[in-house]
Scaffold this active site. Structure first.
Site, PDB file in Angstrom:
ATOM      1  N   ALA A  21       0.836  -1.206   0.000  1.00  0.00           N
ATOM      2  CA  ALA A  21       0.000   0.000   0.000  1.00  0.00           C
ATOM      3  C   ALA A  21       0.864   1.246   0.000  1.00  0.00           C
ATOM      4  O   ALA A  21       2.024   1.205   0.402  1.00  0.00           O
ATOM      5  CB  ALA A  21      -0.881   0.009   1.256  1.00  0.00           C
ATOM      6  N   GLY A  49       2.630  -5.121   5.125  1.00  0.00           N
ATOM      7  CA  GLY A  49       3.460  -5.870   6.074  1.00  0.00           C
ATOM      8  C   GLY A  49       4.920  -6.054   5.669  1.00  0.00           C
ATOM      9  O   GLY A  49       5.839  -5.561   6.330  1.00  0.00           O
ATOM     10  N   ILE A  51       6.682  -4.919   3.232  1.00  0.00           N
ATOM     11  CA  ILE A  51       7.385  -3.688   2.842  1.00  0.00           C
ATOM     12  C   ILE A  51       7.912  -3.008   4.105  1.00  0.00           C
ATOM     13  O   ILE A  51       9.063  -2.570   4.162  1.00  0.00           O
ATOM     14  CB  ILE A  51       6.410  -2.735   2.097  1.00  0.00           C
ATOM     15  CG1 ILE A  51       5.894  -3.383   0.816  1.00  0.00           C
ATOM     16  CG2 ILE A  51       7.027  -1.351   1.904  1.00  0.00           C
ATOM     17  CD1 ILE A  51       6.560  -3.000  -0.450  1.00  0.00           C
ATOM     18  N   SER A 101      -3.685   3.348   1.948  1.00  0.00           N
ATOM     19  CA  SER A 101      -4.305   3.401   3.270  1.00  0.00           C
ATOM     20  C   SER A 101      -4.122   4.821   3.790  1.00  0.00           C
ATOM     21  O   SER A 101      -3.191   5.526   3.395  1.00  0.00           O
ATOM     22  CB  SER A 101      -3.701   2.368   4.211  1.00  0.00           C
ATOM     23  OG  SER A 101      -2.395   2.720   4.513  1.00  0.00           O
ATOM     24  N   LEU A 234       1.469  -9.204  22.165  1.00  0.00           N
ATOM     25  CA  LEU A 234       0.324  -8.982  23.044  1.00  0.00           C
ATOM     26  C   LEU A 234       0.061  -7.502  23.283  1.00  0.00           C
ATOM     27  O   LEU A 234      -0.433  -7.119  24.343  1.00  0.00           O
ATOM     28  CB  LEU A 234       0.591  -9.697  24.383  1.00  0.00           C
ATOM     29  CG  LEU A 234       0.728 -11.225  24.300  1.00  0.00           C
ATOM     30  CD1 LEU A 234       1.499 -11.780  25.489  1.00  0.00           C
ATOM     31  CD2 LEU A 234      -0.650 -11.878  24.223  1.00  0.00           C
ATOM     32  N   GLY A 235       0.436  -6.666  22.310  1.00  0.00           N
ATOM     33  CA  GLY A 235       0.179  -5.232  22.433  1.00  0.00           C
ATOM     34  C   GLY A 235       0.722  -4.668  23.735  1.00  0.00           C
ATOM     35  O   GLY A 235       1.902  -4.859  24.042  1.00  0.00           O
ATOM     36  N   ASP A 265       4.901  -5.011  12.571  1.00  0.00           N
ATOM     37  CA  ASP A 265       5.928  -5.165  11.526  1.00  0.00           C
ATOM     38  C   ASP A 265       7.319  -4.865  12.075  1.00  0.00           C
ATOM     39  O   ASP A 265       8.293  -5.551  11.744  1.00  0.00           O
ATOM     40  CB  ASP A 265       5.636  -4.229  10.342  1.00  0.00           C
ATOM     41  CG  ASP A 265       4.296  -4.532   9.693  1.00  0.00           C
ATOM     42  OD1 ASP A 265       3.868  -5.697   9.747  1.00  0.00           O
ATOM     43  OD2 ASP A 265       3.684  -3.599   9.142  1.00  0.00           O
TER      44      ASP A 265
END
Ligand SMILES: Nc1ncnc2c1ncn2[C@@H]1O[C@H](COP(=O)(O)OP(=O)(O)OP(=O)(O)O)[C@@H](O)[C@H]1O
Ligand SMILES: [Mg+2]
Length: 324
Positions: A21, A49, A51, A101, A234-235, A265
Site C-alpha cells: 500500500a 506488512g 514492505i 491506506s 500482546l500489544g 511489523d
C-alpha cells in the site's frame, strides 16, 4: 552503535508483500462531518506488512529485498518511495491499481483514524509470479518473510506455497498474516510465526483468556510441527516466544504512544534481525518487543529505528516460563 551496523546476517532476506500500500498519513484538529477538514503534516510512506519489515531491516543494516506486485500508477510511486529510502526492491507488474491506506491523527483527542482502501484483484499469473520468483531465485536466501493480507484473487494457500518454495531454496519462512492464509501456511510448517492474540484466537478457535492459555496455545503449535518458533505479540502486554525447548515472556515497556501503526511489523523485523545474526532467543524476543515499542514513539508509519530499538532492548525484562 557501530557494532550492529557491521553485524552482517549470513545470507539474504526476501520479504514478500502480496498486498502492499501507499500509506498516506496526515493530521487535523478534529474529525467532524460535513466541514472540510484542513490537514497538515502529510506523509506518503511505502506500506504493507513485508514492505514495512524490509524498511526496518534495511535501516538496521540487513541485506534485504522487498518483492511486491505493483499497479500501474501507485505501484510506480511505491517503487520510487522505496528507492528513495534505499530499500532494495523488486516490483512485479499487475494490471489493477495498488491500494492506499489513510491515517488521520485527530490532534484534539490524540486519536488515530485508520482507513484501509480496497486493494486490487490479482490474476493467477500475477500472484504466481511471486512464487516463481522465489523458485527461480539463484542467489542464496536465508529467510523469506511473508506478511500482510492477500488481495482478491489470491488463493488462501499462497503463503503455504511460498513456504514450500522457500524450503526448496533452503530458506526459512517467517510469517505474519491472519485467517485462512495463516492456517494453511501452518499446515505446511514454517520457521517463525508472529500472530497477535486476536489472530491466535481465530486460529485456534479458543478464548485464550489467561497467560497459561496463551503459552499453551503457542507451544502446541510448536509441538505439532506447525512452526519452530511462535512469537505471540500482546500489544500493551508485551510478547511471548515459544520454542521447542523453552518459552519466554517479556512484558511491554511503558512509553508514551504517538501511534501504534507498524508496531507488529517493527516487532517482526527487529526479532528477525537478531535471529538472522545468530543471537539467542532471549535477545531476539527483547529486540522484538523493543522494535514494536520503538514504532510507537512517532506518529504515522515511521516504524522502528535502530538506535531507539537498541536502547529499548536493554530495558526489556525477559523471563523463562515453565514448560507446559
Ligand atoms: N499499547 C502498547 N503499549 C506498549 N507496547 C506496545 C503497545 N502496542 C504494541 N506494543 C509493542 O509492540 C509489539 C507489537 O504490537 P502488537 O502486539 O500490537 O502487534 P500487532 O497486533 O501485530 O500490531 P499491528 O497493528 O501493527 O499489526 C508488542 O509486542 C509490544 O511490545
Ligand atoms: Mg500484526
Amino acid at each position: 552503535m557501530a557494532a550492529s551496523r557491521s553485524t552482517q546476517t549470513r545470507g539474504a532476506i526476501l520479504t514478500v508483500t502480496p498486498n502492499p500500500a501507499i500509506d498516506v498519513s496526515t493530521a487535523t484538529q478534529a474529525v467532524t462531518p460535513e466541514h472540510k477538514l484542513r490537514c497538515t503534516d502529510v506523509r506518503r510512506d511505502p506500506g504493507g506488512g513485508g514492505i514495512n519489515v524490509a524498511r526496518v531491516l534495511t535501516r538496521f543494516g540487513a541485506r534485504c529485498t522487498a518483492l511486491y506486485p505493483a499497479g500501474p500508477i501507485l505501484g510506480r510511486l511505491l517503487r520510487e518511495l522505496l528507492d528513495r529510502e534505499g530499500v532494495p526492491n523488486i516490483a512485479l507488474d499487475i494490471a489493477e491499481e495498488t491500494r492506499e491506506s489513510f491515517t488521520v491523527l485527530e490532534r484534539a483527542s490524540g486519536r488515530e483514524f485508520r482507513f484501509v482502501l480496497p486493494g486490487p484483484q490479482l490474476e493467477p499469473g500475477e500472484w504466481q509470479a511471486c512464487i516463481d520468483f522465489v523458485d527461480r531465485h539463484a542467489a542464496p536466501l536465508d529467510f523469506v518473510v511473508g506478511s500482510g493480507s492477500l488481495p482478491a484473487g489470491v488463493p488462501d494457500d499462497f503463503f503455504a506455497r511460498l513456504a514450500r518454495a522457500a524450503r526448496e531454496r533452503g530458506a526459512r519462512l517467517v510469517l505474519d498474516t491472519s485467517g485462512p492464509p495463516l492456517a494453511a501456511a501452518l499446515e505446511e510448517g514454517i520457521y517463525l510465526v508472529k500472530p497477535n492474540l486476536r489472530e491466535l484466537r481465530e486460529l485456534t478457535g479458543e478464548a485464550l483468556e489467561t497467560e497459561d492459555d496463551w503459552t499453551h496455545a503457542a507451544q502446541a503449535l510448536v509441538h505439532a510441527g506447525r512452526a519452530e518458533l511462535v512469537a505471540l505479540s500482546l500489544g500493551h502486554r508485551g510478547a511471548l516466544l515459544a520454542a521447542r525447548e523453552q518459552c519466554l515472556r517479556a512484558p511491554a515497556l511503558p512509553v508514551e504512544i504517538a501511534s501504534t501503526v507498524g508496531a507488529g511489523d517493527s516487532f517482526v523485523a527487529a526479532m528477525l534481525w537478531r535471529l538472522a545474526s545468530g543471537s539467542p532467543l532471549v535477545e531476539a524476543l527483547a529486540w522484538g518487543v523493543a522494535g514494536g515499542t520503538a514504532a510507537l514513539l512517532a506518529p504515522g508509519t515511521r516504524l522502528a529505528f535502530e538506535d531507539d530499538t537498541r536502547r529499548l532492548a536493554g530495558q526489556v525484562q525477559v523471563c523463562a516460563l515453565p514448560e507446559r
